[in-house]
Structure formats: structure tokens, C-alpha cells
Design an enzyme around this catalytic site. Structure first.
Site, mmCIF file in Angstrom:
data_model
loop_
_atom_site.group_PDB
_atom_site.id
_atom_site.type_symbol
_atom_site.label_atom_id
_atom_site.label_comp_id
_atom_site.label_asym_id
_atom_site.label_seq_id
_atom_site.Cartn_x
_atom_site.Cartn_y
_atom_site.Cartn_z
ATOM 1 C CD GLU A 84 1.613 9.760 -16.783
ATOM 2 O OE1 GLU A 84 2.463 9.401 -15.732
ATOM 3 O OE2 GLU A 84 1.653 10.984 -17.394
ATOM 4 C CB ALA A 93 5.750 9.061 -10.007
ATOM 5 C CD GLU A 144 -0.721 11.105 -12.467
ATOM 6 O OE1 GLU A 144 -2.192 10.825 -12.556
ATOM 7 O OE2 GLU A 144 -0.032 10.510 -13.089
ATOM 8 N N GLY A 172 1.578 7.387 -13.002
ATOM 9 C CA GLY A 172 2.738 7.082 -14.049
ATOM 10 C C GLY A 172 2.631 5.423 -14.483
HETATM 11 C C1 3H9 Z 1 2.737 10.097 -10.712
HETATM 12 O O1 3H9 Z 1 2.733 8.986 -11.266
HETATM 13 C C2 3H9 Z 1 3.244 11.409 -11.525
HETATM 14 C C3 3H9 Z 1 3.480 10.930 -12.871
HETATM 15 O O2 3H9 Z 1 2.439 11.219 -13.762
HETATM 16 C C4 3H9 Z 1 4.603 11.744 -13.587
HETATM 17 C C5 3H9 Z 1 5.929 11.794 -12.907
HETATM 18 C C6 3H9 Z 1 6.816 12.581 -13.552
HETATM 19 N N1 3H9 Z 1 4.708 6.340 -4.287
HETATM 20 O O3 3H9 Z 1 -2.329 3.133 0.170
HETATM 21 P P1 3H9 Z 1 -1.553 1.859 0.671
HETATM 22 C C7 3H9 Z 1 2.892 3.735 -0.499
HETATM 23 S S1 3H9 Z 1 2.102 10.551 -9.289
HETATM 24 C C8 3H9 Z 1 5.113 6.194 -2.854
HETATM 25 O O4 3H9 Z 1 -1.698 1.812 2.025
HETATM 26 P P2 3H9 Z 1 -3.435 0.118 -0.710
HETATM 27 C C9 3H9 Z 1 1.823 4.109 0.780
HETATM 28 O O5 3H9 Z 1 2.222 5.299 1.263
HETATM 29 C C10 3H9 Z 1 1.567 8.975 -8.569
HETATM 30 N N2 3H9 Z 1 4.621 5.421 -2.033
HETATM 31 O O6 3H9 Z 1 -2.179 0.402 0.087
HETATM 32 C C11 3H9 Z 1 1.926 3.040 1.782
HETATM 33 O O7 3H9 Z 1 3.352 3.196 2.367
HETATM 34 P P3 3H9 Z 1 3.302 2.633 3.831
HETATM 35 C C12 3H9 Z 1 0.244 8.683 -8.946
HETATM 36 C C13 3H9 Z 1 3.290 4.990 -2.364
HETATM 37 O O8 3H9 Z 1 -3.409 -1.053 -1.035
HETATM 38 C C14 3H9 Z 1 2.051 1.765 0.720
HETATM 39 O O9 3H9 Z 1 2.526 1.978 -0.602
HETATM 40 N N3 3H9 Z 1 -0.010 7.491 -8.274
HETATM 41 C C15 3H9 Z 1 2.951 5.056 -3.567
HETATM 42 O O10 3H9 Z 1 -4.728 0.716 0.070
HETATM 43 C C16 3H9 Z 1 0.610 0.991 0.406
HETATM 44 O O11 3H9 Z 1 -0.214 1.957 0.082
HETATM 45 C C17 3H9 Z 1 -1.231 7.587 -7.023
HETATM 46 O O12 3H9 Z 1 -1.466 8.721 -6.867
HETATM 47 C C18 3H9 Z 1 3.540 5.877 -4.606
HETATM 48 N N4 3H9 Z 1 3.058 6.244 -5.852
HETATM 49 O O13 3H9 Z 1 -3.669 1.141 -1.959
HETATM 50 C C19 3H9 Z 1 -1.273 6.302 -6.597
HETATM 51 N N5 3H9 Z 1 1.502 4.497 -3.747
HETATM 52 O O14 3H9 Z 1 2.944 1.012 3.932
HETATM 53 C C20 3H9 Z 1 -1.273 6.561 -4.974
HETATM 54 C C21 3H9 Z 1 1.387 3.966 -2.572
HETATM 55 O O15 3H9 Z 1 4.738 2.980 4.336
HETATM 56 N N6 3H9 Z 1 -1.460 5.324 -4.232
HETATM 57 N N7 3H9 Z 1 2.542 4.199 -1.562
HETATM 58 O O16 3H9 Z 1 2.244 3.262 4.652
HETATM 59 C C22 3H9 Z 1 -2.707 4.617 -4.114
HETATM 60 O O17 3H9 Z 1 -3.744 5.405 -4.456
HETATM 61 C C23 3H9 Z 1 -2.658 3.393 -3.259
HETATM 62 O O18 3H9 Z 1 -1.679 3.431 -2.440
HETATM 63 C C24 3H9 Z 1 -3.072 1.976 -4.208
HETATM 64 C C25 3H9 Z 1 -2.670 0.822 -3.025
HETATM 65 C C26 3H9 Z 1 -4.316 2.060 -4.448
HETATM 66 C C27 3H9 Z 1 -1.914 1.814 -5.166
#
Ligand code: 3H9
Length: 703
Positions: free
Chosen positions: A110, A63, A130, A107
Site C-alpha cells: 500500500e 503494518a 491481510e 501495508g
Molecule cells: C497490514 O499491513 C494491514 C494494512 O493493510 C492496514 C493497516 C491499517 N508485523 O516470517 P518470518 C516478524 S497487515 C510484525 O520468520 P521470513 C515475524 O513475527 C500485515 N512482525 O521471516 C518474525 O518475528 P520473530 C500484512 C512481523 O523471512 C520476524 O518478523 N503483512 C511482521 O520467513 C521474521 O518473520 C503480512 O501479513 C509484521 N507485518 O518471512 C506479512 N511480518 O523473529 C506477514 C513479520 O520474533 N509476514 N514479522 O519470530 C510474512 O509473511 C513474513 O514474515 C515475511 C518474511 C514474508 C515478510
């Protein structure tokens, strides 16, 4: 609206590609477009199977986290589009195969679990992180995951947020196949094999033979809860994640999904979720420095040198060699050098004992260290980090000597935790190459690196330092030059209030317990013992002359110093120690009472709330000054410093976010009250006053 989802057909297989860079998050519109593409594939008679894949570097990060704040504030109504499209995937009459590379997170996993099969590249990872945002999986993940890998493993994944590598995910049943070749063609072949088998698509919700043995699950969950009690102290989401997963054993799929939704909403509306999301974006925001970008030149760092093999120097050396960068380690004599190397070896030996490193790996790292007592040996280093005692005269001398031997383009970094970078830089003929790299102890473990810009530090030195922090696996926060920078300048008033409270009637244990229960990793007095009362005393000597007249001084600490009670290192300080175990010491209580009596302070019962207010508002008031002086770029930079350097609970969002959540009007009123009741050192920062009066927040303040 942009095209977030691409569609193409290869023979009898439709390939649907998520295309929302950088991480294919389900931002508004993505789920809806995916839904339409699924309709298209279902209706296309030539399509017999569907492959869902992510464009760019990853499958999907789930998400869009930015949207959650909008739901909570009521700016947008919560959308169930993600769950809707997952159900659509699962109900699709044609087999749907998720092809995963990079990460499938939250998500994202999921969505993949809504597909009938999952194939992944060998380097892919999956997880439901999450909980790190104060949430639980909210798109039926707590129900599909246990149906794939069992209740015990699913509970662990949901409650800890761990990432699971492809091979392990395959072994536990989350993935169906790992491909070594090109993901897309292999996923298409997999899909065609499913079609050829004639099997009807397998819905994850209908899998009922993998939940595991109830008694074994109960025992595993009990163990998990015990582990979490310490690791996630104070947090609500981990327990809720377990509750949601456990519902898979007792409720029907549909009822358990309703339970998951209730728990998800409770988490989403919590202060903890706000705090953790603030820190998630904060960690990324601190890397963005105005005036520094990809185009800024960098200096190449292939080799390093560290001056001083004490606790800090040793930790910094390990941080570098752990990344594969060779280090010349310099001390003034062989004895100290040997002692320093011994300390490094001992630390590595503990890692081997805990199974975190092999002996071979330790040898490889030790070989990267070149010990020396000769300054000339530093002449080839691309970066030199000074980690000698905290004293200006000594630092000036060291930098004068470094200036003589360092190569022209070398970065000269000081690990000072308080001192003036400009004065240190002035000891060289190249102040543009001088910068502060303030590591936190133990430097090989703690994630924070405060990067202190002097007035002459050049952009390429700053940019290289920020990159270097990342290479070391640390979070670099750029701060301005002043006594103590961001972290220690705020820590001064925080410690001051903790110690004044003792003189006024609290006891050591009470102050520490209240702040530990508030969520801090350690109470302030236990921290003082860990950092060393002698170190604080030495710093105090450096600044004694600049303390304003009439300022109340913490009287007890000086006395502890005079009694040679330096803290953990002498097994006595605010506490006495049995190993590292602090034991309250009646001698200290007597000392506090006697000192208060001599100073004419009438001791009284101190309420726990006062301990929180005095320490937390002291942090926020000083933080406000740092913001208005531009020492900190944004309030979130301060929050990140405190979470990663000072053990502040991330789920409270850091000290500035905490003050915002209390309300700056209330914080300001209390600061004014303390100014009246305590003294001029509580004078409210002008920015705090301004924001309190205008109804603003630190978070939205933009200088
Ligand atoms: C969810 O899914 C809830 C569901 O269960 C239910 C819903 C109803 N959204 O970390 P990086 C951005 S909750 C928006 O530097 P990397 C991040 O801010 C979600 N933005 O890169 C950054 O922006 P900017 C569960 C996101 O390669 C850019 O992307 N998922 C999201 O070192 C690059 O990110 C998580 O918790 C997002 N979901 O790492 C995953 N994710 O360039 C969270 C990233 O403007 N994300 N951004 O600074 C991560 O763990 C890492 O970002 C990931 C990539 C491993 C994916």
C-alpha cells in the site's frame, strides 16, 4: 525512540531508507518518522525526486501485526498513521519512487502504491496477504490496487492473499520497471529520468483507465467466489475483500476508502482475525525451543534413508527428494519395494497431470531414490526414518537392526504416531540419537511434523530435527514423549466422544456435518475411515492393558473391524464408498442402534451444540493435561499441531484458543457436568480448574 528511517541525498535524489529489522514493519513511530523525512526532502531545494527503499532483507512487510491486538482490546486507539503517510507520499510535489526488494506485503505494498512509481528487483514479490490474518487491506490498498492492475486481478489478490512475482506484477501494471542490476543505483537513475522528462508526479488514485470491463470483471469475480466457497469455507474476510475492491467501480475514491475502513474495522474486531493472528505468531513461536538456539551444534544432513515403503514411508521419501535430498528406500522384500515405488510414481503422475510438475522433474526426483532390500545400504545415511507398522515389538526389532548398520553420527528417527520413544531408543546403544519424527498423511503434503523428544534425545539431534522440518517445508513442533504425543493423545478423547454420541442417539452424518460446519476439514468419522479402522484397532490392542477399569469403550468401531470394514481402503467403514465419496450406510445405523440396545443405552435426540461441546471440550481438557505435564511447551504449540495436522480451522485459532474464546469458566463447568452425566473420564484437568477459577487463559499460561 529508535531511528527507523534513514535519509541521505545522492545528487538530486533523496534516498529514504526504512530501517526497522527484521522486516521493516510499520511499528509505532515508523510512519511518523517517514512523514518527517518526506517533509525534509520536500523542503530541500537540491532534491528533485525521492527514492523509498527498505534496509536489510526486504522492502516492508506492512503494518506491525503485533499492534492489532492492542487496538482491539482498547489498550491503544487505532492509528491512521499508515494511511496518513501514504497520502503524504502521493501528494508529494516531487516524484517518489518505491524501490522494492524482498517483499512488499500488505501495508508495504500500500505504501509502494502511494508512491508515484515502483521499480523492483527481479526476485521481489508483492502481495496483500491481510486476508490470511482475517483482515482486508486497510490503508487504501483495495482502491489503489485495482487502479493499477484492474478490478478482477485486485479482487483475486485481496481475497486470496497470493504473492505475485515481480515479472507478473510488472505485466499486470503493479510495477513500472524490473531491474536486473543493483536496485538502488537503478532506482536513482529511474528517478532522474522521470525528473528529466518533466512529467508531473502520477498519482495512483487518479489512474482511471485500468479498472477493466465491467462485464468481464463480474464474470471473473463470480468464478473467484466459487473457488473461494470451498477453499475459505467459513471465513468472512475474503468476501469483504471482494466487496471493498468492487467499490472501486461504483464509488468515488474517497467514498470507497471510507467503505474499506468500515469493512477493515469489522474484520479487525472479529474472532476470526484474533484466531488467524494467533496462528501467524504461533507458527513462528513453535520454532523457539528453550535451551536450543543458533549456538546449539547441528548434525549435517546430506543423505537420508527411509525404512518401510508403505503409504507413510513413500510420502516421507517424497518429502525428502522434493527438497533434493537423496533417499535410500528400504523394504523387506522386492515385491513390497516395487509396490511402494509404484505408489510414489503414481502420486507424481497426478502432479504432472495437474501441471504442478514436469515429467523431467519427476525423473530427476525418482533418480534420487535408491531402492533396496538390504540393511547395509543404510550405512551411509545421515538420517534414517523408520516408517514400519505401528507395533512396539516390530519397532524395537527395526531399531536394533538400525543400530548395527547406521553410521555413528546418524539420527535415528521413528515415525511412530503413538508409541513410547524411550522404549524404541532403548533397543539401541545410542538413545541420544533417537527421536520421533511424526509425519502426517500424506507426508509429502501435510505441513506438520511432530518432533518427539525422548528422555535421552540430545540437543543437537533436536536442533537438527527442527531445522530439517524447515528444509522439508514443514512446521516442526517439539513435543514430549507420552502415548500419542500431543496430536493423537488429544485425538483419542475427541474420537471417543464422537463415537459415544453415536451410541447415545446421533447419526454418523450428523456428527460429521456439525464438525465440518464448525470448520474442520473433515468430520471425525470420515477421518476415521481415511486413517483406517484397522489402524485404530491395532493401536487399541497396544494400549488395552492400560485402560482404567470401568472405562466406557466405543463399541461400534470394534464391530466394524470384525466386519472387515476398515474405511476407505475397503470401500466400507463408518460410511460406504463410491470411489472416495462417502455414502451413509443403513447397515451402520442398524449396527449402532443394535449395539446401543445391547449395552443398555437409551438413545435420544442429540443437539448440535452438544456435539460441539463434547468434542471440543474433550480436546481442551486433554490439552490442559498436556500443558501441565510439559508435553506441549505452550498452548499455541497445541493449536499449531491441530491446525496443520488435524484440519482444525485456523480462523478459530486452534482448540486451545477456541476454549479460551468460549471462556475457561464455561468450559470447566461443562466438563464438570459431563463428568457427572457421563463418567470419570471427564474429570477436569487440574490446570483447567485452576485457570477457570483464577480467570486465566491457556494462551497466557506459562508453566
Ligand atoms: C497490514 O499491513 C494491514 C494494512 O493493510 C492496514 C493497516 C491499517 N508485523 O516470517 P518470518 C516478524 S497487515 C510484525 O520468520 P521470513 C515475524 O513475527 C500485515 N512482525 O521471516 C518474525 O518475528 P520473530 C500484512 C512481523 O523471512 C520476524 O518478523 N503483512 C511482521 O520467513 C521474521 O518473520 C503480512 O501479513 C509484521 N507485518 O518471512 C506479512 N511480518 O523473529 C506477514 C513479520 O520474533 N509476514 N514479522 O519470530 C510474512 O509473511 C513474513 O514474515 C515475511 C518474511 C514474508 C515478510
Amino acid at each position: 525512540m529508535a531511528d527507523f528511517v534513514r535519509y541521505q541525498r545522492t545528487d538530486n535524489v533523496a534516498v529514504i531508507t526504512l530501517d526497522n529489522p527484521p522486516v521493516n514493519a510499520f511499528s509505532p513511530g515508523v510512519a511518523e518518522q517517514l512523514y518527517s523525512r518526506l517533509d525534509e526532502a520536500t523542503e530541500d531545494a537540491a532534491v528533485e525526486a525521492i527514492v523509498l527503499i527498505g534496509g536489510g532483507r526486504t522492502f516492508t512487510a506492512g503494518a506491525d501485526i503485533k499492534e492489532f491486538g492492542k487496538f482491539v482490546s482498547g489498550e491503544k486507539s487505532p492509528s491512521n498513521s499508515l494511511s496518513r503517510v501514504i497520502s503524504r507520499l502521493e501528494d508529494c510535489p516531487k516524484p517518489v519512487i518505491a524501490a522494492i526488494h524482498g517483499t512488499a506485503l500488505g501495508g508495504g505494498l500500500e505504501v509502494a502504491m502511494g508512491c508515484h512509481y515502483r521499480v523492483a528487483g527481479a526476485s521481489a514479490t508483492v502481495g496483500v496477504p491481510e486476508v490470511k490474518l482475517g483482515l482486508i487491506p486497510g490503508a487504501m490498498g483495495t482502491q489503489r490496487l485495482p487502479r493499477l492492475c484492474g478490478i478482477a486481478r485486485a479482487a483475486e489478490m485481496c481475497a486470496t492473499g497470493i504473492m505475485v512475482a515481480a515479472r507478473e506484477a510488472w505485466e499486470t501494471g503493479i510495477l513500472d520497471e524490473i531491474v536486473d542490476g543493483d536496485l538502488l543505483p537503478d532506482a536513482i537513475s529511474f528517478a532522474q529520468a522521470i525528473v528529466a522528462s518533466g512529467d508531473t508526479p502520477r498519482k495512483t488514485r487518479d489512474i482511471d483507465d485500468r479498472l477493466g470491463d465491467p462485464a468481464e470483471n463480474a464474470a471473473s469475480i463470480e468464478r473467484l467466489k466459487q473457488q473461494l466457497a470451498k477453499r475459505t469455507r467459513g471465513q468472512i474476510a475474503p468476501a469483504m475483500a471482494i466487496q471493498a475492491v468492487e467499490a472501486a467501480a461504483t464509488l468515488s475514491f474517497d467514498d470507497a476508502v471510507k467503505r474499506e475502513a468500515e469493512l477493515f474495522q469489522e474484520c479487525l474486531h472479529s474472532e476470526q482475525c484474533k484466531g488467524l493472528i494467533h496462528i501467524f505468531f504461533g507458527e513462528r513461536a513453535v520454532g523457539k525451543v528453550p535451551g536450543i538456539d543458533k549456538a546449539t551444534a547441528r548434525r549435517s544432513i546430506e543423505t537420508a534413508a527411509v525404512v518401510g515403503a508403505g503409504t507413510m514411508g513413500g510420502g516421507i521419501t517424497m518429502a525428502y527428494v522434493n527438497t533434493g535430498i537423496p533417499v535410500v528406500l528400504k523394504e523387506i522384500d522386492q515385491e513390497r519395494l516395487d509396490k511402494g515405488l509404484e505408489r510414489i510414481r503414481k502420486t507424481y503422475a497426478t502432479s504432472v497431470k495437474r501441471g504442478r510438475l514436469t515429467s523431467e522433474e519427476v525423473e530427476r526426483r525418482m533418480e534420487l531414490i535408491s531402492p533396496t532390500v538390504d540393511y547395509q545400504a543404510l550405512s551411509e545415511a545421515d538420517i534414517i526414518i523408520e516408517a514400519v507398522f505401528e507395533g512396539m515389538a516390530l519397532k524395537e526389532q527395526v531399531f536394533g537392526e538400525l543400530d548395527e548398520v547406521a553410521k555413528p553420527n546418524a539420527i535415528l528417527a521413528t515415525n511412530t504416531s503413538t508409541l513410547d520413544i524411550d522404549r524404541i531408543a532403548a533397543a539401541t546403544k545410542r538413545p541420544e540419537s533417537v527421536i520421533g519424527h511424526h509425519f502426517f498423511s500424506p507426508a509429502n503434503v501435510m505441513k506438520l511434523l511432530e518432533i518427539v523428544r525422548g528422555k535421552a534425545s540430545s540437543d543437537d539431534v533436536i536442533a537438527t530435527s527442527m531445522d530439517m522440518a524447515k528444509r522439508l517445508g514443514k512446521i516442526g513442533v517439539l513435543v514430549g514423549n507420552c502415548f500419542g504425543f500431543v496430536g493423537n493423545r488429544m485425538f483419542g478423547p475427541y474420537q471417543r466422544e464422537a463415537q459415544f454420541l453415536l451410541e447415545e442417539g446421533a447419526d454418523v452424518e450428523q456428527v460429521d456435518k456439525v464438525l465440518f460446519d464448525f470448520g474442520l476439514a473433515m468430520g471425525p468419522l470420515a477421518v476415521s475411515d481415511l486413517a483406517g479402522i484397522d489402524v485404530s484397532w491395532r493401536i487399541h490392542q497396544e494400549i488395552k492393558d492400560s485402560i482404567p477399569d470401568g472405562m466406557r469403550n466405543s463399541l461400534v468401531m470394534d464391530k466394524l473391524y470384525e466386519m472387515d470394514r476398515y474405511g476407505q481402503k475397503t470401500a466400507a467403514g463408518w460410511y460406504r464408498y463410491d470411489g472416495r465419496e462417502p455414502i451413509p450406510d443403513p447397515i451402520v445405523e442398524e449396527l449402532i442402534e443394535k449395539t446401543a440396545l445391547e449395552a443398555g443405552i437409551t438413545r435420544r435426540a442429540i443437539a448440535d451444540d452438544e456435539i460441539i461441546e463434547r468434542t471440543m471440550y474433550a480436546l481442551a481438557n486433554e490439552g490442559a493435561r498436556l500443558l501441565e505435564e510439559g508435553i506441549a511447551l505452550r498452548s499455541v504449540d497445541i493449536d499449531v499441531v491441530y491446525v496443520y495436522g488435524y484440519g482444525f480451522p485456523a480462523w478459530r485459532g486452534g482448540p486451545m484458543m477456541y476454549a479460551d474464546s468460549v471462556g475457561l469458566k464455561k468450559v470447566y463447568d461443562r466438563v464438570c457436568h459431563f463428568q457427572e452425566s457421563q463418567g470419570f473420564w471427564w474429570e477436569p484437568a487440574p490446570l483447567l480448574k485452576e485457570l477457570a477459577e483464577s480467570g486465566g487463559s491457556f494462551r497466557d499460561y506459562r508453566g
